[in-house]
Motif scaffolding. Structure first.
Motif, mmCIF file in Angstrom:
data_model
loop_
_atom_site.group_PDB
_atom_site.id
_atom_site.type_symbol
_atom_site.label_atom_id
_atom_site.label_comp_id
_atom_site.label_asym_id
_atom_site.label_seq_id
_atom_site.Cartn_x
_atom_site.Cartn_y
_atom_site.Cartn_z
ATOM 1 N N GLU A 70 18.343 9.576 -34.720
ATOM 2 C CA GLU A 70 17.740 10.865 -34.932
ATOM 3 C C GLU A 70 18.458 11.996 -34.376
ATOM 4 O O GLU A 70 19.134 13.150 -34.737
ATOM 5 C CB GLU A 70 16.270 10.935 -34.961
ATOM 6 C CG GLU A 70 15.592 9.939 -35.980
ATOM 7 C CD GLU A 70 14.260 9.676 -35.520
ATOM 8 O OE1 GLU A 70 13.627 10.274 -34.603
ATOM 9 O OE2 GLU A 70 13.968 8.921 -36.397
ATOM 10 N N ARG A 71 18.619 12.103 -32.856
ATOM 11 C CA ARG A 71 19.168 13.057 -32.287
ATOM 12 C C ARG A 71 20.604 13.025 -32.507
ATOM 13 O O ARG A 71 21.050 14.203 -32.370
ATOM 14 C CB ARG A 71 18.592 12.832 -30.679
ATOM 15 C CG ARG A 71 17.376 13.016 -30.528
ATOM 16 C CD ARG A 71 17.158 12.828 -28.742
ATOM 17 N NE ARG A 71 15.648 12.834 -28.732
ATOM 18 C CZ ARG A 71 15.112 13.256 -27.744
ATOM 19 N NH1 ARG A 71 15.898 13.519 -26.404
ATOM 20 N NH2 ARG A 71 13.830 13.513 -27.500
ATOM 21 N N GLU A 74 21.523 15.199 -35.422
ATOM 22 C CA GLU A 74 21.148 16.679 -35.226
ATOM 23 C C GLU A 74 22.500 17.159 -34.491
ATOM 24 O O GLU A 74 22.853 18.352 -35.062
ATOM 25 C CB GLU A 74 20.038 16.780 -34.203
ATOM 26 C CG GLU A 74 18.863 16.486 -34.724
ATOM 27 C CD GLU A 74 17.489 16.570 -33.415
ATOM 28 O OE1 GLU A 74 17.910 17.212 -32.472
ATOM 29 O OE2 GLU A 74 16.426 16.381 -33.925
#
Length: 120
Positions: A70-71, A74
């Motif tokens: 998820e990071r 980003e």
């Protein structure tokens, strides 16, 4: 400059990390390795370009493989992800353009998954 795709391999079991890294290198990848999600996130943040994230889900530290992906997204919204796990009790939190491979796995399955994600 190299045309080889670059994979970030995240695995806390050193023998498995080395084996997977060697398989990716043999398949023509440039490989960077990390033993924790935090270490991998640091590599992702330092400006390198990766073509694939290969991560175990269960990792030591504060972040697991789901958090890492998820990071990573980003920072690199189109980064393909291959998750690996030997445990299936938790609810998958896969990002789009990703694949989940169950342990034990064969590297041919991992390479096929990478190709299906458009890498390699």
């Amino acid at each position: 400059m190299t045309d080889k795709p670059t994979v970030l391999v995240v695995e806390d079991e050193e023998m498995l990390l080395n084996a997977v890294a060697m398989e990716f290198e043999d398949a023509g990848f440039t490989v960077l390795c990390a033993g924790t999600a935090e270490e991998a996130y640091g590599l992702l943040k330092d400006g390198r370009t990766f073509d694939l994230l290969f991560t175990d889900i269960r990792l030591p530290g504060q972040l697991d493989g789901w958090d890492l992906a998820e990071r990573a997204r980003e920072l690199h919204p189109a980064l393909p992800v291959i998750y690996v796990t030997g445990y299936s009790t938790e609810q998958p939190r896969q990002v789009s353009e990703s694949t989940l491979v169950m342990k034990p796995y064969r590297m041919t399955a991992v390479m096929n998954a990478a190709r299906q994600l458009g890498v390699g």
